[in-house]
Write a protein that holds these residues in place. Structure first.
Motif, PDB file in Angstrom:
ATOM      1  N   ALA A  61      65.695  48.647  79.527  1.00 29.79           N
ATOM      2  CA  ALA A  61      64.533  48.267  78.722  1.00 29.79           C
ATOM      3  C   ALA A  61      63.717  49.529  78.503  1.00 29.79           C
ATOM      4  O   ALA A  61      63.301  50.177  79.460  1.00 29.79           O
ATOM      5  N   VAL A  62      63.511  49.915  77.243  1.00 30.53           N
ATOM      6  CA  VAL A  62      62.908  51.204  76.926  1.00 30.53           C
ATOM      7  C   VAL A  62      61.529  51.005  76.302  1.00 30.53           C
ATOM      8  O   VAL A  62      61.381  50.277  75.317  1.00 30.53           O
ATOM      9  N   THR A  63      60.531  51.643  76.880  1.00 33.01           N
ATOM     10  CA  THR A  63      59.193  51.684  76.296  1.00 33.01           C
ATOM     11  C   THR A  63      59.025  53.041  75.628  1.00 33.01           C
ATOM     12  O   THR A  63      59.133  54.080  76.287  1.00 33.01           O
ATOM     13  N   VAL A  64      58.799  53.024  74.324  1.00 33.17           N
ATOM     14  CA  VAL A  64      58.704  54.262  73.544  1.00 33.17           C
ATOM     15  C   VAL A  64      57.286  54.412  72.991  1.00 33.17           C
ATOM     16  O   VAL A  64      56.773  53.520  72.312  1.00 33.17           O
ATOM     17  N   ILE A  65      56.666  55.538  73.291  1.00 33.99           N
ATOM     18  CA  ILE A  65      55.364  55.880  72.724  1.00 33.99           C
ATOM     19  C   ILE A  65      55.538  57.119  71.857  1.00 33.99           C
ATOM     20  O   ILE A  65      56.061  58.129  72.311  1.00 33.99           O
ATOM     21  N   ARG A  66      55.133  57.004  70.601  1.00 35.05           N
ATOM     22  CA  ARG A  66      55.182  58.133  69.661  1.00 35.05           C
ATOM     23  C   ARG A  66      53.789  58.271  69.051  1.00 35.05           C
ATOM     24  O   ARG A  66      53.297  57.367  68.387  1.00 35.05           O
ATOM     25  N   ASN A  67      53.139  59.391  69.291  1.00 33.16           N
ATOM     26  CA  ASN A  67      51.749  59.545  68.886  1.00 33.16           C
ATOM     27  C   ASN A  67      51.593  59.955  67.423  1.00 33.16           C
ATOM     28  O   ASN A  67      52.540  60.417  66.775  1.00 33.16           O
ATOM     29  N   VAL A  68      50.391  59.794  66.929  1.00 34.16           N
ATOM     30  CA  VAL A  68      49.982  60.342  65.637  1.00 34.16           C
ATOM     31  C   VAL A  68      48.766  61.233  65.886  1.00 34.16           C
ATOM     32  O   VAL A  68      47.742  60.770  66.390  1.00 34.16           O
TER      33      VAL A  68
END
Length: 474
Positions: A61-68
């Motif tokens: 189970a992957v939690t992905v955070i990609r910022n702006v």
């Protein structure tokens, strides 16, 4: 084989063991939205999309955070040049990035935080660093706050540099710094800057430094220690070096793995607008289908340089069409009533799994895919339906793991529905079988008539020792 990734911090390939069993926390740097996305931005997002998909395929189970990054010196400069509010420009280009990501099938992150929404968290991090003796307000009372690089003995460890060999940080007036290499955590508001581009702080009104933003956001959503931090190779220094230093100096374990993707060049040279050797995602999507562009951008090993040449997309299109021709022919032969229902993960070949487990070796994985397609075509020509079915299941599994399955709805837009494609497959293959029968009976006139009929409909026939296949004319 154990899942293994290259860790930039140790400059070695290490076994991957997540901090929490069955779960992976991944942060990768997204867009600084001062302009249209360039091909390097999209390649980076695609590399970490491939990583995410493979981790999910492997059962995590992957939690992905990609910022702006929606507040930055470059954004303010570009907005002033355009005579446009900085926040309007940032939002407009943020949408351009989202459009490019969506067109290429890049999965949405679990969450995509904006820097401007996390000012309190940034203040808390700065206060912690000052308290620990690793940061200080500017000596010239400008309202800036700097990280004291010499207070942190490990500074330079991510990029394996000696501090005395580093260049000065160009992010603020050096007159307020103890050391020219100290970098800005907070930037005091300057005369002439938009009033909307400042926030109150204990050190005076201003805005956050670039490096601080990521540390605050990743900590909020993934905690003070997480599995993987990713981004383009060009971000290793100073951005990631500074991120790691300020976070660890605040007492955070931070990233367990650092993963960096390689750059994109043009005919062996660095892309440069000044010499005109650039291409952006929008231009690529005008030259080729989105599936072809995704295949091209994702075909090299993520850590290697990807070299773009004028023939690159045509070569990628040919590779994709070979795969599609087999897939559609096999679907039509084996499942004439529809697209079928195949297992995906269960049918991944061992060689494919081994390649992907070995630091996401996509080139080796694609070699397995193309060999499977060749075997499937041979099975179709020999009317070996069991062999064709096995190849089809394996091919679909591999392509789904890489995000390039032509039967996925993502790739059907603009090219007809899957049902329409299957109908075309059935009709074309029926004509090929009739032509094969005519050739077996030496009825050359009938064979030529079928070939000409297909050609008039835009279908090309390729004859080989293994039989005949068809494809649509380019």
């Amino acid at each position: 084989m154990t899942l293994r990734f290259h860790d930039s911090a140790t400059a070695s390939i290490r076994d991957f063991v997540p901090l929490k069993e069955g779960q992976v926390s991944l942060y990768y740097c997204g867009a600084t939205v001062q302009g249209e996305p360039h091909i390097g931005h999209v390649r980076s997002a695609l590399a970490f999309d491939q990583l995410t998909r493979w981790l999910q395929t492997s059962g995590y189970a992957v939690t992905v955070i990609r910022n702006v990054t929606d507040i930055d010196d470059k954004i303010l400069v570009k907005a002033a040049e355009n005579n446009e509010p900085w926040w309007a420009l940032a939002y407009r280009f943020e949408q351009a990035f989202e459009d490019a990501y969506d067109a290429l099938g890049i999965l949405k992150p679990t969450y995509e935080p904006r820097a401007t929404g996390h000012i309190p968290e940034m203040h808390a991090l700065i206060a912690s660093l000052i308290e620990r003796g690793h940061a200080y307000p500017a000596l010239d009372n400008s309202g800036d706050v700097y990280f004291d690089v010499r207070s942190w003995p490990q500074y330079g460890s991510l990029t394996h540099q000696n501090i005395d060999d580093m260049q000065a940080a160009p992010d603020a007036d050096p007159r307020g710094k103890r050391d020219p290499r100290d970098f800005a955590l907070w930037k005091g508001h300057k005369e002439g800057e938009p009033e909307t581009a400042k926030w109150d702080s204990p050190w005076g009104a201003g805005r956050p430094g670039w490096h601080l933003e990521c540390s605050a956001m990743v900590t909020k959503y993934l905690g003070t220690e997480f599995d993987i931090h990713g981004g383009g190779l060009d971000l290793r220094f100073p951005h990631h070096e500074n991120e790691m230093a300020q976070s660890q100096a605040a007492g955070h374990g931070f990233a367990n793995f650092w993963m960096h993707n390689g750059m994109v060049t043009y005919a062996g040279e660095k892309m440069s607008k000044s010499i005109g050797n650039t291409i952006n995602p929008r231009e690529m999507l005008e030259l080729a289908r989105p599936l072809v562009v995704r295949y091209y951008l994702g075909q090299a090993h993520y850590r290697s340089v990807l070299d773009y040449r004028p023939t690159s997309l045509a070569e990628a299109a040919a590779a994709v069409e070979r795969i599609e021709t087999f897939i559609h022919a096999a679907v039509a032969r084996l499942f004439p009533g529809g697209n079928g229902d195949w297992g995906v993960t269960a049918t991944l070949p061992d060689a494919f799994r081994e390649a992907m487990d070995d630091d996401l070796n996509v080139p080796a994985a694609l070699a397995v895919l193309h060999e499977t397609v060749r075997a499937g075509n041979t099975a179709l020509a020999a009317k070996d339906e069991d062999g064709a079915a096995l190849a089809l299941q394996s091919a679909v599994g591999m392509m789904s793991a890489l995000g390039i399955n032509p039967l996925d709805e993502q790739w059907q837009q603009g090219s007809g529905s899957a049902a329409q494609q299957t109908a075309l497959d059935v009709l074309a293959n029926a004509q090929l079988e009739a032509r094969a029968q005519a050739r077996a009976e030496k009825n050359w006139a009938e064979s030529d008539k079928i070939r000409d009929t297909l050609a008039a409909a835009g279908v090309e026939i390729a004859d080989s020792a293994e039989g005949s296949t068809w494809s649509l004319k380019k």
